[in-house]
Design a protein around this motif. Structure first.
Motif, PDB file in Angstrom:
ATOM      1  N   VAL A 121       0.708  -1.314   0.050  1.00 24.14           N
ATOM      2  CA  VAL A 121      -0.194  -0.114  -0.064  1.00 24.14           C
ATOM      3  C   VAL A 121       0.788   1.653   0.099  1.00 24.14           C
ATOM      4  N   TYR A 122       0.172   2.326  -0.376  1.00 25.20           N
ATOM      5  CA  TYR A 122       0.752   3.780  -0.354  1.00 25.20           C
ATOM      6  C   TYR A 122      -0.111   4.479   0.473  1.00 25.20           C
ATOM      7  N   LYS A 123       0.617   5.241   1.425  1.00 25.50           N
ATOM      8  CA  LYS A 123      -0.274   6.179   2.356  1.00 25.50           C
ATOM      9  C   LYS A 123       0.471   7.273   2.955  1.00 25.50           C
ATOM     10  N   MET A 124      -0.058   8.335   2.773  1.00 25.87           N
ATOM     11  CA  MET A 124       0.443   9.676   3.259  1.00 25.87           C
ATOM     12  C   MET A 124      -0.592  10.606   4.092  1.00 25.87           C
ATOM     13  N   LEU A 139      -4.032  10.516   1.872  1.00 32.45           N
ATOM     14  CA  LEU A 139      -3.905   9.889   0.504  1.00 32.45           C
ATOM     15  C   LEU A 139      -3.185   8.592   0.384  1.00 32.45           C
ATOM     16  N   MET A 140      -3.885   7.800  -0.434  1.00 35.50           N
ATOM     17  CA  MET A 140      -3.381   6.450  -0.895  1.00 35.50           C
ATOM     18  C   MET A 140      -3.108   6.161  -2.290  1.00 35.50           C
ATOM     19  N   ASP A 141      -3.434   7.277  -3.160  1.00 35.47           N
ATOM     20  CA  ASP A 141      -3.243   7.142  -4.459  1.00 35.47           C
ATOM     21  C   ASP A 141      -2.738   8.366  -5.139  1.00 35.47           C
ATOM     22  N   ASP A 142      -2.621   8.310  -6.479  1.00 32.71           N
ATOM     23  CA  ASP A 142      -2.437   9.768  -7.139  1.00 32.71           C
ATOM     24  C   ASP A 142      -3.267  10.876  -6.956  1.00 32.71           C
ATOM     25  N   CYS A 143      -2.617  12.111  -7.003  1.00 36.37           N
ATOM     26  CA  CYS A 143      -3.593  13.399  -6.848  1.00 36.37           C
ATOM     27  C   CYS A 143      -3.145  14.264  -7.831  1.00 36.37           C
ATOM     28  N   LEU A 166       6.415  11.086  -5.234  1.00 32.47           N
ATOM     29  CA  LEU A 166       6.745  12.324  -5.926  1.00 32.47           C
ATOM     30  C   LEU A 166       5.929  13.706  -6.053  1.00 32.47           C
ATOM     31  N   MET A 167       6.362  14.665  -5.442  1.00 32.56           N
ATOM     32  CA  MET A 167       5.550  15.800  -5.322  1.00 32.56           C
ATOM     33  C   MET A 167       5.835  16.826  -6.332  1.00 32.56           C
ATOM     34  N   TYR A 168       4.952  17.579  -6.733  1.00 28.19           N
ATOM     35  CA  TYR A 168       5.133  18.613  -7.913  1.00 28.19           C
ATOM     36  C   TYR A 168       4.570  20.094  -7.537  1.00 28.19           C
ATOM     37  N   GLU A 169       5.336  21.021  -8.146  1.00 25.05           N
ATOM     38  CA  GLU A 169       4.996  22.140  -7.959  1.00 25.05           C
ATOM     39  C   GLU A 169       3.601  22.766  -8.369  1.00 25.05           C
ATOM     40  N   GLN A 170       3.306  22.062  -9.558  1.00 20.73           N
ATOM     41  CA  GLN A 170       2.081  22.295 -10.293  1.00 20.73           C
ATOM     42  C   GLN A 170       1.135  21.416 -10.445  1.00 20.73           C
ATOM     43  N   PRO A 171      -0.143  21.635 -10.634  1.00 21.06           N
ATOM     44  CA  PRO A 171      -1.124  20.569 -10.746  1.00 21.06           C
ATOM     45  C   PRO A 171      -0.628  19.715 -12.039  1.00 21.06           C
ATOM     46  N   HIS A 172      -1.344  18.427 -11.997  1.00 20.86           N
ATOM     47  CA  HIS A 172      -1.161  17.286 -13.139  1.00 20.86           C
ATOM     48  C   HIS A 172       0.256  17.175 -13.320  1.00 20.86           C
ATOM     49  N   TYR A 173       0.993  16.939 -12.364  1.00 20.88           N
ATOM     50  CA  TYR A 173       2.272  16.562 -12.158  1.00 20.88           C
ATOM     51  C   TYR A 173       3.356  17.233 -13.274  1.00 20.88           C
ATOM     52  N   ARG A 174       3.087  18.648 -13.128  1.00 19.38           N
ATOM     53  CA  ARG A 174       4.000  19.395 -13.885  1.00 19.38           C
ATOM     54  C   ARG A 174       4.952  20.336 -13.018  1.00 19.38           C
ATOM     55  N   GLY A 175       5.896  20.946 -13.657  1.00 15.62           N
ATOM     56  CA  GLY A 175       6.876  21.677 -12.821  1.00 15.62           C
ATOM     57  C   GLY A 175       7.763  21.000 -11.996  1.00 15.62           C
ATOM     58  N   LYS A 176       8.442  21.768 -11.108  1.00 12.27           N
ATOM     59  CA  LYS A 176       9.603  21.210 -10.310  1.00 12.27           C
ATOM     60  C   LYS A 176       9.123  19.999  -9.518  1.00 12.27           C
ATOM     61  N   MET A 177       9.873  19.184  -9.406  1.00  9.43           N
ATOM     62  CA  MET A 177       9.414  17.983  -8.441  1.00  9.43           C
ATOM     63  C   MET A 177      10.303  17.493  -7.193  1.00  9.43           C
ATOM     64  N   MET A 202       0.682  15.296  -6.481  1.00  5.54           N
ATOM     65  CA  MET A 202       1.678  14.113  -6.162  1.00  5.54           C
ATOM     66  C   MET A 202       1.266  12.901  -6.638  1.00  5.54           C
ATOM     67  N   ARG A 203       2.242  11.736  -6.892  1.00  9.17           N
ATOM     68  CA  ARG A 203       2.061  10.617  -7.393  1.00  9.17           C
ATOM     69  C   ARG A 203       2.838   9.715  -6.931  1.00  9.17           C
ATOM     70  N   ARG A 204       2.472   8.118  -6.721  1.00  7.66           N
ATOM     71  CA  ARG A 204       3.160   7.402  -6.299  1.00  7.66           C
ATOM     72  C   ARG A 204       4.349   6.830  -7.251  1.00  7.66           C
ATOM     73  N   ILE A 205       5.473   6.376  -6.677  1.00 14.66           N
ATOM     74  CA  ILE A 205       6.481   6.044  -7.610  1.00 14.66           C
ATOM     75  C   ILE A 205       6.346   4.387  -7.574  1.00 14.66           C
ATOM     76  N   MET A 206       5.654   3.810  -8.649  1.00 17.79           N
ATOM     77  CA  MET A 206       5.455   2.424  -8.745  1.00 17.79           C
ATOM     78  C   MET A 206       6.498   1.405  -9.186  1.00 17.79           C
ATOM     79  N   ASP A 207       6.150   0.093  -8.999  1.00 17.76           N
ATOM     80  CA  ASP A 207       7.338  -0.881  -9.192  1.00 17.76           C
ATOM     81  C   ASP A 207       7.353  -1.046 -10.901  1.00 17.76           C
TER      82      ASP A 207
END
Length: 209
Positions: A121-124, A139-143, A166-177, A202-207
Motif C-alpha cells: 500500500v501507499y499512504k501519506m 492519501l493512498m493514490d495519485d492526486c 513524487l511531489m510536484y509544484e504545479q497541478p497535473h504533475y508538472r513543474g519542479k518535483m 503528487m503521485r506514487r513511484i510504482m514498481d
C-alpha cells in the motif's frame, strides 16, 4: 503487525526489503538489486568519462569533474544538481537522458539517490500547516490537484507512512518535483523544498520503473 527493514549496504543505504513475517532467504530479495545501475557521463550525449552507480551517491565530484548526461540501465533514481541530495531534483527511470538541461535542471548533476522498490500500500497524511497542524487529508493514490480534490490550497507538512512519492509544484504533475520517502516532514525544510514554492500534485513511484 511488527516490521523489520533490511538494507543492502551500511548506514541504511542501497536496496530495501521490508519483512513482517519469517524470511528463510534474504538473498532472493536482494538479487534483484544486482542489475540496478545508472551511468553518469561528463558531457552531453553520453560523451566523456563515465561513472557507474547502483546506490546512493552524495557527491559525484570525486569521480567526475562534471556530469551532463546519464543512462539508467535498470531501477529508479533521483538526481540532484547539488551535493548531498540538495537543490533541484529530477526523477529518472530506465532510459537515456542526453542533456541535463532538458530535465529542467540549471546545474550539472552532482548527487543521486536510489529509489527502492516498494510493494504494497501507499499512504501519506498531508497537513496545511507546519508541525502537522491545521486541516489534514489522507492519501493512498495519485492526486493530480490538491485544490480540486481536497480544496487544500497548500501543504506545509506531511507524514509519509508507506511507499515512495513524487511531489510536484504545479497541478497535473508538472513543474519542479521533489522525492519523499517514508518519514515525518514537519516543514518545507525537512522536505528539502528550498527550490519549490508549493506542492500542488503528487503521485506514487510504482514498481513499473
Amino acid at each position: 503487525m511488527g516490521k523489520i527493514f533490511f538494507y543492502e549496504d551500511r548506514n541504511f543505504q542501497g536496496c530495501l526489503y521490508k519483512c513482517s513475517s519469517d524470511c528463510s532467504e534474504l538473498s532472493f530479495h536482494f538479487s534483484r538489486c544486482n542489475s540496478i545501475r545508472i551511468i553518469f557521463y561528463e558531457d552531453r550525449n553520453f560523451q566523456g568519462r563515465s561513472y557507474e552507480c547502483s546506490s546512493d551517491c552524495p557527491e559525484l565530484s570525486p569521480y567526475l569533474s562534471r556530469c551532463n548526461s546519464c543512462r539508467v540501465e535498470s531501477g529508479c533514481f533521483m538526481v540532484y544538481d547539488h551535493p548531498n541530495f540538495m537543490g533541484q531534483q529530477y526523477f529518472v527511470r530506465r532510459g537515456e537522458y542526453s542533456d541535463y538541461q532538458r530535465m529542467g535542471m540549471s546545474e550539472s548533476i552532482r548527487s543521486c539517490r536510489l529509489v527502492p522498490q516498494h510493494r504494497g500500500v501507499y499512504k501519506m497524511r498531508m497537513y496545511e500547516r507546519e508541525n502537522f497542524g491545521g486541516q489534514m487529508h489522507e492519501l493512498m493514490d495519485d492526486c493530480d490537484s490538491l485544490q480540486d480534490r481536497f480544496h487544500m490550497s497548500d501543504m506545509q507538512s506531511c507524514n509519509v507512512m508507506d511507499g515512495h512519492w513524487l511531489m510536484y509544484e504545479q497541478p497535473h504533475y508538472r513543474g519542479k518535483m521533489m522525492y519523499l520517502r517514508p518519514g515525518e516532514y514537519r516543514n518545507w525544510r525537512d522536505m528539502g523544498m528550498s527550490n519549490m514554492n508549493r506542492v500542488s500534485s503528487m503521485r506514487r513511484i510504482m514498481d513499473s520503473c
